[in-house]
Design a protein around this motif. Sequence first.
Motif, short mmCIF file in Angstrom:
data_model
loop_
_atom_site.label_atom_id
_atom_site.label_comp_id
_atom_site.label_asym_id
_atom_site.label_seq_id
_atom_site.Cartn_x
_atom_site.Cartn_y
_atom_site.Cartn_z
N ASP A 280 0.84 -1.20 0.00
CA ASP A 280 0.00 0.00 0.00
C ASP A 280 0.88 1.25 0.00
O ASP A 280 0.75 2.15 0.84
CB ASP A 280 -1.00 0.04 1.16
CG ASP A 280 -2.17 0.98 0.84
OD1 ASP A 280 -2.46 1.18 -0.36
OD2 ASP A 280 -2.79 1.50 1.77
N SER A 284 0.01 3.91 -4.59
CA SER A 284 -0.86 2.80 -5.00
C SER A 284 -2.24 3.27 -5.42
O SER A 284 -2.82 2.76 -6.38
CB SER A 284 -0.98 1.78 -3.86
OG SER A 284 0.24 1.14 -3.65
N ASP A 285 -2.77 4.25 -4.70
CA ASP A 285 -4.10 4.76 -5.05
C ASP A 285 -4.06 5.44 -6.42
O ASP A 285 -4.97 5.28 -7.23
CB ASP A 285 -4.57 5.74 -3.97
CG ASP A 285 -6.06 5.99 -4.04
OD1 ASP A 285 -6.81 5.04 -4.32
OD2 ASP A 285 -6.48 7.14 -3.82
N GLY A 288 -4.15 2.96 -8.97
CA GLY A 288 -5.31 2.08 -8.88
C GLY A 288 -4.92 0.66 -8.55
O GLY A 288 -5.60 -0.29 -8.95
N THR A 290 -4.45 -2.74 -6.66
CA THR A 290 -4.90 -3.62 -5.59
C THR A 290 -3.66 -4.14 -4.87
O THR A 290 -2.70 -4.58 -5.51
CB THR A 290 -5.71 -4.80 -6.16
OG1 THR A 290 -6.91 -4.30 -6.76
CG2 THR A 290 -6.07 -5.79 -5.07
N ARG A 330 -6.48 -4.43 0.03
CA ARG A 330 -7.16 -3.22 -0.43
C ARG A 330 -7.39 -3.35 -1.95
O ARG A 330 -6.45 -3.29 -2.72
CB ARG A 330 -6.33 -1.98 -0.10
CG ARG A 330 -6.23 -1.79 1.40
CD ARG A 330 -5.78 -0.44 1.82
NE ARG A 330 -6.03 -0.24 3.24
CZ ARG A 330 -5.52 0.74 3.96
NH1 ARG A 330 -4.71 1.61 3.39
NH2 ARG A 330 -5.80 0.85 5.24
N ARG A 332 -8.52 -2.32 -5.54
CA ARG A 332 -8.71 -1.15 -6.40
C ARG A 332 -8.97 -1.63 -7.83
O ARG A 332 -9.47 -2.74 -8.03
CB ARG A 332 -7.49 -0.22 -6.29
CG ARG A 332 -7.26 0.30 -4.85
CD ARG A 332 -6.18 1.39 -4.83
NE ARG A 332 -6.00 1.94 -3.48
CZ ARG A 332 -5.03 1.58 -2.64
NH1 ARG A 332 -4.13 0.66 -3.03
NH2 ARG A 332 -4.94 2.11 -1.44
N SER A 333 -8.61 -0.82 -8.80
CA SER A 333 -9.03 -1.10 -10.18
C SER A 333 -8.07 -1.94 -11.00
O SER A 333 -8.30 -2.19 -12.17
CB SER A 333 -9.28 0.23 -10.92
OG SER A 333 -8.09 1.01 -10.95
N SER A 334 -6.95 -2.42 -10.40
CA SER A 334 -5.97 -3.18 -11.20
C SER A 334 -6.30 -4.65 -11.27
O SER A 334 -5.58 -5.41 -11.94
CB SER A 334 -4.57 -3.00 -10.61
OG SER A 334 -4.46 -3.66 -9.36
#
Length: 340
Positions: A280, A284-285, A288, A290, A330, A332-334
Amino acid sequence: MNMSIAEVARLAGVSTATVSRALSGRGHVSAKAREKVLEAASELGYVVSQAASSLASGRTRNVGIVLPFLNRWYFTTVLEGAQQRLMRAGYDVTLYNLAGDGDERREVFEHFLLRQRVDAVIAVSLELTESEVTRLHAIGKPLVGVGGPIPGVHTLAIDDVAVARLATEHLIGLGHERIGLIGGDHASDTDFHLPTKRRQGFEAAMIDAGLPLDPQRQTDADFTVEGGYRAAKQLLGAPAAGRATAIFAASDEMAFGAMLAARDLGLKVPDDISVVGVDDHDQSDFFGLTTVAQFPREQGAAAVDILMAQLEPQKDGQAPADTPLPFELRVRSSTSRPRD
C-alpha cells in the motif's frame, strides 16, 4: 532571560519533581501533566540543558535506527513513523544506512553503536547475528527489531507467507488460473528471507486451489519499479495462449513496473492482465493498484513504543517477545475477472 525549574512548576501548577520528570523523559508523568509542563516551559522560554541532562543520567536521549536501504519506500516510511514518535517523546535520531559495499554493517555494529552515543537501537529488516545482539545487550542498549524474529530481541514481524497467500487468493477468487509471480531476487533474500516466504505463500495458494505452478510464469526482480518492469516484460512477452492473465508482485514498486510494462506491450490493466502487489505504497491509489497493506508508518511507531517501555518502564510490565503486525487487502481497479 534564564528561568528556573521552580518557575515552570509554579506556572504549570505541579511540583518541581513533576517538571523534572516531564522535561527529562525519565519516570512516569501523566499526559495531561506533561502537556501543562511543556506549555509552561514554552511560555517562559525554559530550555533543558541536554548536556547537563545527559551527564546526570548517562542518557543521550538519542535512538539509533539501522536500515539496509534509504531509497526504498518501505524503509523511509518505517523511519518516518519512528522519527515522528521519537520526536514527540523528546528523543533525537541517529540514522545508520547500510547500503554500500558491505563494510558498513560491521562498522556500525562493532564501533558506532558501541560509542555510547545512542540510548537504544531499532533495526529494520536486519536479521541480527548473535554477536551483534550480544554486543548491544552487554552495554545495556535496549534493542527492537522490525521485520522478523531475532532470538533474544523483541521484534515486530508481518506474516509474509500469509500476505502472499492473501494476494494470490484474491486473484484465484476472481477466476484467474494462469497467475504469474514477480518475486524477490537472490540479493533481496539475505535478511528474514522475505522473497522466499512470499513465494511460499503464492505457491501454497496455487496448490490449495489445484492450479499449476508453471516456472515460465515465475521470475525475480529487485523490489524496484525498473526491476518489476523488466520482469513483467519477460512474463508478458509469452504467446497469448499460455500467457498469465494475472500477476502477483511481491512489492508495490514491482507491481507499478508490471503495470507500465503491460501498457507498453499494448495490454490493458485489468482487462488483459490483473496486477496485485504488497505494501500500500503512497502511489498505490494513484495507480489504482490492488495491494496488501502492511502499514510501515505504524510499524516504526510501534517499535518506538516498545523501546520506550524499556527505556522508561511503567508498572504494566514487559510486552511479549514478538508482536505480529496487521495487514489487509485493499482492492482497487488493477484486478478484475479474466476475460473469457
